[in-house]
Design an enzyme around this catalytic site. Structure first.
Site, PDB file in Angstrom:
ATOM      1  N   ARG A  21      71.972  17.254 -62.882  1.00 53.26           N
ATOM      2  CA  ARG A  21      72.043  17.766 -64.255  1.00 53.26           C
ATOM      3  C   ARG A  21      71.833  19.286 -64.210  1.00 53.26           C
ATOM      4  O   ARG A  21      70.841  19.748 -63.620  1.00 53.26           O
ATOM      5  CB  ARG A  21      70.944  17.096 -65.098  1.00 53.26           C
ATOM      6  CG  ARG A  21      70.938  17.494 -66.553  1.00 53.26           C
ATOM      7  CD  ARG A  21      69.968  16.649 -67.367  1.00 53.26           C
ATOM      8  NE  ARG A  21      68.568  16.834 -66.973  1.00 53.26           N
ATOM      9  CZ  ARG A  21      67.533  16.228 -67.534  1.00 53.26           C
ATOM     10  NH1 ARG A  21      67.735  15.351 -68.519  1.00 53.26           N
ATOM     11  NH2 ARG A  21      66.305  16.443 -67.118  1.00 53.26           N
ATOM     12  N   LYS A  79      59.997  28.578 -76.072  1.00 55.74           N
ATOM     13  CA  LYS A  79      58.602  28.402 -75.624  1.00 55.74           C
ATOM     14  C   LYS A  79      58.102  29.704 -74.988  1.00 55.74           C
ATOM     15  O   LYS A  79      56.982  30.143 -75.250  1.00 55.74           O
ATOM     16  CB  LYS A  79      58.504  27.248 -74.613  1.00 55.74           C
ATOM     17  CG  LYS A  79      58.811  25.884 -75.202  1.00 55.74           C
ATOM     18  CD  LYS A  79      57.713  25.455 -76.169  1.00 55.74           C
ATOM     19  CE  LYS A  79      58.082  24.233 -76.965  1.00 55.74           C
ATOM     20  NZ  LYS A  79      57.242  23.968 -78.106  1.00 55.74           N
ATOM     21  N   SER A 126      55.233  24.564 -72.477  1.00 56.75           N
ATOM     22  CA  SER A 126      55.857  23.618 -71.549  1.00 56.75           C
ATOM     23  C   SER A 126      55.895  24.211 -70.150  1.00 56.75           C
ATOM     24  O   SER A 126      55.993  25.439 -69.974  1.00 56.75           O
ATOM     25  CB  SER A 126      57.289  23.359 -72.030  1.00 56.75           C
ATOM     26  OG  SER A 126      58.044  22.742 -71.013  1.00 56.75           O
ATOM     27  N   TYR A 130      66.018  26.216 -75.596  1.00 56.94           N
ATOM     28  CA  TYR A 130      64.744  25.535 -75.897  1.00 56.94           C
ATOM     29  C   TYR A 130      63.605  26.172 -75.091  1.00 56.94           C
ATOM     30  O   TYR A 130      62.562  26.550 -75.631  1.00 56.94           O
ATOM     31  CB  TYR A 130      64.827  24.031 -75.574  1.00 56.94           C
ATOM     32  CG  TYR A 130      63.458  23.390 -75.453  1.00 56.94           C
ATOM     33  CD1 TYR A 130      62.683  23.134 -76.582  1.00 56.94           C
ATOM     34  CD2 TYR A 130      62.907  23.083 -74.200  1.00 56.94           C
ATOM     35  CE1 TYR A 130      61.408  22.585 -76.466  1.00 56.94           C
ATOM     36  CE2 TYR A 130      61.645  22.538 -74.073  1.00 56.94           C
ATOM     37  CZ  TYR A 130      60.896  22.285 -75.212  1.00 56.94           C
ATOM     38  OH  TYR A 130      59.632  21.760 -75.099  1.00 56.94           O
ATOM     39  N   GLY A 134      70.589  22.900 -64.613  1.00 56.74           N
ATOM     40  CA  GLY A 134      69.291  23.423 -65.053  1.00 56.74           C
ATOM     41  C   GLY A 134      68.102  22.690 -64.442  1.00 56.74           C
ATOM     42  O   GLY A 134      66.967  23.136 -64.563  1.00 56.74           O
TER      43      GLY A 134
HETATM   44  P1  NAD Z   1      58.492  15.318 -81.500  1.00 54.73           P
HETATM   45  O1  NAD Z   1      59.866  15.726 -81.896  1.00 54.73           O
HETATM   46  O2  NAD Z   1      58.197  13.870 -81.384  1.00 54.73           O
HETATM   47  O3  NAD Z   1      57.432  15.974 -82.485  1.00 54.73           O
HETATM   48  C1  NAD Z   1      57.638  17.202 -83.129  1.00 54.73           C
HETATM   49  C2  NAD Z   1      57.383  16.976 -84.611  1.00 54.73           C
HETATM   50  O4  NAD Z   1      57.573  18.221 -85.294  1.00 54.73           O
HETATM   51  C3  NAD Z   1      58.351  15.981 -85.249  1.00 54.73           C
HETATM   52  O5  NAD Z   1      57.619  14.997 -85.939  1.00 54.73           O
HETATM   53  C4  NAD Z   1      59.221  16.823 -86.194  1.00 54.73           C
HETATM   54  O6  NAD Z   1      59.604  16.101 -87.347  1.00 54.73           O
HETATM   55  C5  NAD Z   1      58.290  17.988 -86.494  1.00 54.73           C
HETATM   56  N1  NAD Z   1      58.975  19.246 -86.813  1.00 54.73           N
HETATM   57  C6  NAD Z   1      60.011  19.819 -86.155  1.00 54.73           C
HETATM   58  N2  NAD Z   1      60.353  20.972 -86.748  1.00 54.73           N
HETATM   59  C7  NAD Z   1      59.515  21.138 -87.811  1.00 54.73           C
HETATM   60  C8  NAD Z   1      59.372  22.128 -88.814  1.00 54.73           C
HETATM   61  N3  NAD Z   1      60.195  23.179 -88.863  1.00 54.73           N
HETATM   62  N4  NAD Z   1      58.404  21.975 -89.737  1.00 54.73           N
HETATM   63  C9  NAD Z   1      57.587  20.905 -89.711  1.00 54.73           C
HETATM   64  N5  NAD Z   1      57.677  19.924 -88.803  1.00 54.73           N
HETATM   65  C10 NAD Z   1      58.636  20.041 -87.847  1.00 54.73           C
HETATM   66  O7  NAD Z   1      58.164  16.070 -80.136  1.00 54.73           O
HETATM   67  P2  NAD Z   1      56.925  15.871 -79.152  1.00 54.73           P
HETATM   68  O8  NAD Z   1      57.439  15.285 -77.894  1.00 54.73           O
HETATM   69  O9  NAD Z   1      55.801  15.239 -79.850  1.00 54.73           O
HETATM   70  O10 NAD Z   1      56.614  17.402 -78.827  1.00 54.73           O
HETATM   71  C11 NAD Z   1      55.645  18.130 -79.556  1.00 54.73           C
HETATM   72  C12 NAD Z   1      55.652  19.564 -79.075  1.00 54.73           C
HETATM   73  O11 NAD Z   1      55.409  19.598 -77.690  1.00 54.73           O
HETATM   74  C13 NAD Z   1      56.999  20.289 -79.292  1.00 54.73           C
HETATM   75  O12 NAD Z   1      56.743  21.615 -79.648  1.00 54.73           O
HETATM   76  C14 NAD Z   1      57.637  20.205 -77.915  1.00 54.73           C
HETATM   77  O13 NAD Z   1      58.544  21.255 -77.700  1.00 54.73           O
HETATM   78  C15 NAD Z   1      56.414  20.338 -77.020  1.00 54.73           C
HETATM   79  N6  NAD Z   1      56.640  19.772 -75.692  1.00 54.73           N
HETATM   80  C16 NAD Z   1      57.053  18.485 -75.563  1.00 54.73           C
HETATM   81  C17 NAD Z   1      57.286  17.953 -74.302  1.00 54.73           C
HETATM   82  C18 NAD Z   1      57.769  16.513 -74.144  1.00 54.73           C
HETATM   83  O14 NAD Z   1      58.175  16.156 -73.041  1.00 54.73           O
HETATM   84  N7  NAD Z   1      57.724  15.669 -75.162  1.00 54.73           N
HETATM   85  C19 NAD Z   1      57.092  18.745 -73.172  1.00 54.73           C
HETATM   86  C20 NAD Z   1      56.654  20.056 -73.336  1.00 54.73           C
HETATM   87  C21 NAD Z   1      56.419  20.559 -74.609  1.00 54.73           C
HETATM   88  C1  UD1 Z   2      63.000  18.107 -69.505  1.00 51.47           C
HETATM   89  C2  UD1 Z   2      63.437  19.494 -69.880  1.00 51.47           C
HETATM   90  C3  UD1 Z   2      62.218  20.357 -70.137  1.00 51.47           C
HETATM   91  C4  UD1 Z   2      61.354  19.732 -71.223  1.00 51.47           C
HETATM   92  C5  UD1 Z   2      61.009  18.296 -70.815  1.00 51.47           C
HETATM   93  C6  UD1 Z   2      60.282  17.574 -71.903  1.00 51.47           C
HETATM   94  C7  UD1 Z   2      65.605  19.846 -68.785  1.00 51.47           C
HETATM   95  C8  UD1 Z   2      66.332  20.597 -67.734  1.00 51.47           C
HETATM   96  N1  UD1 Z   2      64.266  20.051 -68.827  1.00 51.47           N
HETATM   97  O1  UD1 Z   2      62.215  18.183 -68.343  1.00 51.47           O
HETATM   98  O2  UD1 Z   2      62.606  21.648 -70.541  1.00 51.47           O
HETATM   99  O3  UD1 Z   2      60.159  20.473 -71.426  1.00 51.47           O
HETATM  100  O4  UD1 Z   2      62.221  17.562 -70.537  1.00 51.47           O
HETATM  101  O5  UD1 Z   2      61.079  17.383 -73.018  1.00 51.47           O
HETATM  102  O6  UD1 Z   2      66.186  19.114 -69.564  1.00 51.47           O
HETATM  103  N2  UD1 Z   2      66.513  12.058 -64.972  1.00 51.47           N
HETATM  104  C9  UD1 Z   2      67.468  11.181 -64.504  1.00 51.47           C
HETATM  105  N3  UD1 Z   2      68.156  10.433 -65.405  1.00 51.47           N
HETATM  106  C10 UD1 Z   2      67.956  10.512 -66.759  1.00 51.47           C
HETATM  107  C11 UD1 Z   2      66.972  11.427 -67.231  1.00 51.47           C
HETATM  108  C12 UD1 Z   2      66.287  12.189 -66.296  1.00 51.47           C
HETATM  109  O7  UD1 Z   2      67.674  11.054 -63.303  1.00 51.47           O
HETATM  110  O8  UD1 Z   2      68.646   9.812 -67.525  1.00 51.47           O
HETATM  111  C13 UD1 Z   2      65.734  12.837 -63.986  1.00 51.47           C
HETATM  112  C14 UD1 Z   2      65.872  14.335 -64.118  1.00 51.47           C
HETATM  113  O9  UD1 Z   2      66.951  14.818 -63.374  1.00 51.47           O
HETATM  114  C15 UD1 Z   2      64.496  14.807 -63.621  1.00 51.47           C
HETATM  115  C16 UD1 Z   2      63.551  13.674 -64.014  1.00 51.47           C
HETATM  116  O10 UD1 Z   2      64.381  12.523 -64.218  1.00 51.47           O
HETATM  117  O11 UD1 Z   2      64.507  14.895 -62.207  1.00 51.47           O
HETATM  118  C17 UD1 Z   2      62.774  13.954 -65.308  1.00 51.47           C
HETATM  119  O12 UD1 Z   2      63.713  14.331 -66.314  1.00 51.47           O
HETATM  120  P1  UD1 Z   2      63.254  14.546 -67.842  1.00 51.47           P
HETATM  121  O13 UD1 Z   2      62.460  13.387 -68.293  1.00 51.47           O
HETATM  122  O14 UD1 Z   2      64.479  14.893 -68.620  1.00 51.47           O
HETATM  123  O15 UD1 Z   2      62.262  15.786 -67.761  1.00 51.47           O
HETATM  124  P2  UD1 Z   2      62.485  17.246 -67.142  1.00 51.47           P
HETATM  125  O16 UD1 Z   2      63.857  17.466 -66.680  1.00 51.47           O
HETATM  126  O17 UD1 Z   2      61.398  17.480 -66.152  1.00 51.47           O
END
Ligand code: NAD
Ligand code: UD1
Length: 338
Positions: free
Chosen positions: A292, A153, A124, A149, A294
């Site tokens: 928020r 990563k 991430s 979290y 962080g």
């Molecule tokens: P998600 O929660 O939709 O998908 C993760 C999947 O992993 C889920 O289906 C869950 O059931 C499964 N899972 C969790 N723990 C497990 C375990 N111990 N064993 C087997 N399965 C397990 O999340 P996503 O948004 O699809 O994210 C996928 C990956 O990308 C994650 O590692 C997340 O941290 C990373 N990531 C996501 C974002 C985002 O904004 N969505 C951003 C950066 C990184």
């Molecule tokens: C967040 C996580 C990041 C994670 C990513 C994907 C934090 C501090 N960071 O990123 O670690 O990898 O999600 O899961 O939580 N916002 C609002 N109102 C809301 C929600 C968000 O104003 O109800 C704003 C936030 O302040 C930010 C932007 O929208 O400026 C995006 O927020 P968000 O979608 O939560 O993503 P990140 O904060 O970038």
């Protein structure tokens, strides 16, 4: 040979499964169903017209993983499985370190025992911490993460780098995602958060569908053009296509590779609200709330390394991201069926 997709029924995993199969790549999926519904499996099959093996296995279960390796021909792994809610990780750090870090250690150990040394990992942009200035490049220092979290990563990146240093026959690709939003064009797959969404786009779509009264905008006094936070939103299908390129690379080349997956363009919270209103025709009421903890003002990628080395570039703009998010939410107001 197949790619093992861990967490393959989740938001990003499910879209990646579709694009892998569209590219003619065989897959095997595992998921413990903690944060997804089994119906996501049926949607992937319906979209691709292809069947594929699915195992309900937890990545911390070495025996369960070994059974999958015994039953299938696997040469590489795309590792999505993990917990991802920042707020929850502050309340349950042990669960996050166990699931994400310990889970990855178990997975890597089983892979090694089976001679499978190719892995793409879902990292991430959070690993860049609070101090680097955007556009973020892969050679910037990482760490300084503000929550458990994010630390999982960062720790997993360190583990994978140490593993590669100890044995250069691994091929490891760390993909640093920026802000994935959007959904499959069909409106049959998308993000399905549990409870109150933490992230911006699912919150906006739930306001639009009438589940939430208004959006809280977390701060309008940042040093950004309109005072609200700026992020690099990327369409989940573009992100999925990045994984196809990454797995193709690690299948033919050993090495440690790190890529940003983003568009390189930042949009503010209010830009996203406006783009969503335009795409959906639905007004999004909002009010300004305190910052928020962080959050940083601005975070966007320099995506040029992925273009140069993977031949990958995000193609879908903010309008399409909003249209597709809305199509998914409006066709599936309650997400995936049980
Ligand atoms: P998600 O929660 O939709 O998908 C993760 C999947 O992993 C889920 O289906 C869950 O059931 C499964 N899972 C969790 N723990 C497990 C375990 N111990 N064993 C087997 N399965 C397990 O999340 P996503 O948004 O699809 O994210 C996928 C990956 O990308 C994650 O590692 C997340 O941290 C990373 N990531 C996501 C974002 C985002 O904004 N969505 C951003 C950066 C990184
Ligand atoms: C967040 C996580 C990041 C994670 C990513 C994907 C934090 C501090 N960071 O990123 O670690 O990898 O999600 O899961 O939580 N916002 C609002 N109102 C809301 C929600 C968000 O104003 O109800 C704003 C936030 O302040 C930010 C932007 O929208 O400026 C995006 O927020 P968000 O979608 O939560 O993503 P990140 O904060 O970038």
């Amino acid at each position: 040979m197949a790619v093992l997709v861990t967490g393959g029924l989740g938001y990003i995993g499910s879209h990646t499964c579709v694009e892998l199969m569209n590219a003619g790549i065989d897959i095997v999926v595992i998921d413990n169903l903690y944060n997804c519904k089994k119906s996501s499996y049926d949607r992937i099959k319906a979209l691709t017209g292809r069947d594929f093996p699915f195992y309900k296995v937890d990545i911390r279960d070495a025996k369960g993983l070994q059974n999958v390796f015994d039953s299938e021909k696997i040469d590489s792994v795309i590792h999505f499985a993990g917990l991802k809610a920042v707020g929850e990780s502050c309340e349950k750090p042990l669960e996050y370190f166990d699931n994400n870090v310990n889970g990855t250690l178990v997975l890597l150990d089983v892979m090694r025992k089976n001679g499978c040394k190719k892995i793409v990992f879902s990292s991430s942009a959070t690993v860049y911490g609070m101090n680097n200035v955007s556009p973020l490049t892969e050679d910037m220092p990482v760490g300084g993460v503000t929550n458990p979290y994010g630390r999982t990563k960062y720790m997993i990146e360190c583990i994978m780098k140490d593993l590669f240093a100890s044995d250069n026959s691994w091929s490891i690709c760390l993909l640093r995602y920026f802000n994935p939003i959007g959904a499959h064009k069909s409106g049959t797959m998308g993000e399905d958060p549990n409870g109150i969404p933490n992230n911006l786009m699912p919150y906006i779509t739930q306001v639009a569908i009438g589940k939430r009264a208004e959006l809280g905008v977390f701060g309008n006094d940042y040093d950004t053009p309109d005072g609200t936070g700026v992020r690099d939103y990327i369409h989940v299908v573009d992100l999925a296509l990045g994984h196809v390129k990454a797995v193709e690379k690690i299948r033919k080349e050993d090495g440690l590779f790190i890529y940003n997956l983003g568009t390189g363009t930042g949009y503010s919270v209010l830009d996203v609200v406006k783009a969503f209103e335009k795409a959906s025709g639905v007004k999004i009421p909002y009010s300004i709330k305190p910052r928020r903890p962080g959050d940083i003002a601005t975070c966007y990628s320099d995506p040029s390394k992925a273009l140069k080395e993977l031949g990958w570039k995000a193609e879908r703009g903010i309008e399409e991201m909003c249209e597709d998010s809305w199509r998914w939410q409006s066709k599936n107001p309650d997400g995936y069926p049980d």
